[in-house]
Design an enzyme around this catalytic site. Structure first.
Site, PDB file in Angstrom:
ATOM      1  N   GLY A  62       0.826  -1.199   0.000  1.00  0.00           N
ATOM      2  CA  GLY A  62       0.000   0.000   0.000  1.00  0.00           C
ATOM      3  C   GLY A  62       0.859   1.247   0.000  1.00  0.00           C
ATOM      4  O   GLY A  62       0.498   2.262   0.608  1.00  0.00           O
ATOM      5  N   GLY A  68      -0.583   4.828  -0.982  1.00  0.00           N
ATOM      6  CA  GLY A  68      -1.726   5.368  -0.258  1.00  0.00           C
ATOM      7  C   GLY A  68      -1.361   6.547   0.622  1.00  0.00           C
ATOM      8  O   GLY A  68      -0.219   7.029   0.626  1.00  0.00           O
ATOM      9  N   GLN A  69      -2.335   7.006   1.399  1.00  0.00           N
ATOM     10  CA  GLN A  69      -2.164   8.205   2.214  1.00  0.00           C
ATOM     11  C   GLN A  69      -1.004   8.085   3.198  1.00  0.00           C
ATOM     12  O   GLN A  69      -0.142   8.963   3.275  1.00  0.00           O
ATOM     13  CB  GLN A  69      -3.451   8.509   2.983  1.00  0.00           C
ATOM     14  N   ILE A  88      -0.525  -2.005  -6.133  1.00  0.00           N
ATOM     15  CA  ILE A  88      -1.427  -2.779  -6.986  1.00  0.00           C
ATOM     16  C   ILE A  88      -1.502  -2.104  -8.346  1.00  0.00           C
ATOM     17  O   ILE A  88      -1.259  -0.900  -8.477  1.00  0.00           O
ATOM     18  CB  ILE A  88      -2.834  -2.910  -6.374  1.00  0.00           C
ATOM     19  N   TYR A 107     -15.592  -1.312   8.720  1.00  0.00           N
ATOM     20  CA  TYR A 107     -14.221  -0.845   8.928  1.00  0.00           C
ATOM     21  C   TYR A 107     -13.759  -1.198  10.338  1.00  0.00           C
ATOM     22  O   TYR A 107     -12.679  -1.751  10.543  1.00  0.00           O
ATOM     23  CB  TYR A 107     -14.164   0.666   8.706  1.00  0.00           C
ATOM     24  N   LYS A 109     -10.978  -3.946  11.714  1.00  0.00           N
ATOM     25  CA  LYS A 109      -9.824  -3.535  12.516  1.00  0.00           C
ATOM     26  C   LYS A 109      -9.712  -4.345  13.811  1.00  0.00           C
ATOM     27  O   LYS A 109      -8.614  -4.708  14.242  1.00  0.00           O
ATOM     28  CB  LYS A 109      -9.897  -2.040  12.822  1.00  0.00           C
ATOM     29  N   ILE A 141      -5.546  10.937  10.712  1.00  0.00           N
ATOM     30  CA  ILE A 141      -4.217  11.373  10.294  1.00  0.00           C
ATOM     31  C   ILE A 141      -4.352  12.603   9.397  1.00  0.00           C
ATOM     32  O   ILE A 141      -5.102  12.585   8.419  1.00  0.00           O
ATOM     33  CB  ILE A 141      -3.466  10.264   9.532  1.00  0.00           C
TER      34      ILE A 141
END
Length: 318
Positions: free
Chosen positions: A8, A11-12, A35, A143, A147, A173
């Site tokens: 990843g 990503g952010q 990906i 979500y 987690k 974040i």
């Protein structure tokens, strides 16, 4: 950590974590996993190796781990909270089926694994103020459910197979580098863009809604510091509360207005985002992280606001 794979990486969090790890350990020692359709570009592509690493394909992960002699995996593959609610099966497939693949590869190849959890792992019955390290969770979103499962599955692999799994529960974040990607706390990033552009901000979260937040440099520091921590000191391994600041929309608006007096904000509450926000803690007790691996954030709301505005001013210059 000798050779690191960041899954990843575009990503952010992943895009900034990959850069930070390369600064610390050397570009050639950090592989940017991605990906197809989300390939690294620019500095991320040029500063070190990269490889297709789809978490839904265990064989591909195993091949990358073997090729680059990986001993540490940062697994950042996930759908964020609001997006996950619209695509629950995909959220589970990436977050949990993907994690299973990574943990199996880690077990076979003796890798350490960091997979972040979130304040989203808590639910309405969780104590909302100074949420304890060990407490009831019971989230009501896919979500959050994923987690909690991440924490439990990571602990399972640690206790049953000896895999060195570690994670923190990230708050919202805030970053000037990568635009928001569908999270409940994204308003706290969007608001800075509007302030710098001189536009009125329409806030989707109602006044008085407290949520834990963290500036990206502290988030990167937390992830790396935990992975470098002495395992002999760790009582917990997964799901460490980490906190830096807790604020409501009107608080961050007031901080920005100190530096941008003409800035304006109004409210238009998004019911889905608000429902998710209401189920999350107002603030977390991170004393376990402070005791077990010396966690200590460097930014508060004032220093973060000043830095965000300065950095975005430079980024958005014509």
């Amino acid at each position: 950590m000798k050779n690191i794979l960041v899954i990843g990486s575009t990503g952010q969090i992943g895009s900034e974590l990959t850069r930070e790890l390369r600064l610390r350990y050397g570009g050639s020692h950090v592989v940017a996993g991605y990906i197809k359709g989300a390939e690294p570009t620019g500095e991320l592509l040029e500063s070190g190796p990269s490889a297709v690493t789809d978490v839904t394909d265990a064989a591909v992960i195993a091949d990358v781990v073997k090729k680059y002699d990986i001993d540490t995996i940062y697994n950042l593959a996930a759908l964020l909270s609001v997006v996950a609610e619209s695509k629950p099966r995909l959220a589970w497939r990436i977050g949990i089926d993907g994690l299973w693949n990574i943990l199996e590869v880690a077990r076979e190849s003796n890798c350490a694994v960091f997979t972040p959890s979130s304040i989203g792992s808590f639910g309405p019955e969780t104590p909302h103020t100074l949420t304890p390290q060990d407490t009831i969770q019971h989230p009501r979103t896919i979500y959050g459910v994923s987690k909690v499962t991440t924490e439990l599955l990571s602990d399972y692999y640690h206790h049953k197979y000896g895999v060195d799994t570690r994670s923190v529960r990230f708050p919202g974040i805030i970053s000037y580098v990568t635009p928001p990607g569908g999270g409940t706390t994204d308003y706290a990033v969007d608001i800075f863009y509007y302030a710098v552009r001189g536009e009125k901000f329409v806030c989707p979260i109602k006044q008085g809604t407290l949520m834990d937040m963290m500036y990206m440099p502290d988030a990167l520091h937390a992830a790396i510091q935990l992975m470098e921590a002495d395992p002999a000191r760790l009582v917990h391994h997964n799901g460490f509360n980490v906190a830096a600041m807790s604020f409501a929309p009107e608080t961050i608006f007031a901080e920005i207005k100190k530096l941008r007096p003409q800035f304006e904000m109004e409210y238009c509450v998004d019911p889905l985002k608000q429902a998710i926000a209401d189920s999350w803690p107002d603030s977390m007790d991170d004393s376990a992280a402070r005791k077990e691996w010396d966690w200590n954030p460097q930014y508060d709301i004032t220093s973060m606001t000043r830095d965000m505005l300065e950095k975005l001013e430079q980024k958005l210059k014509p």
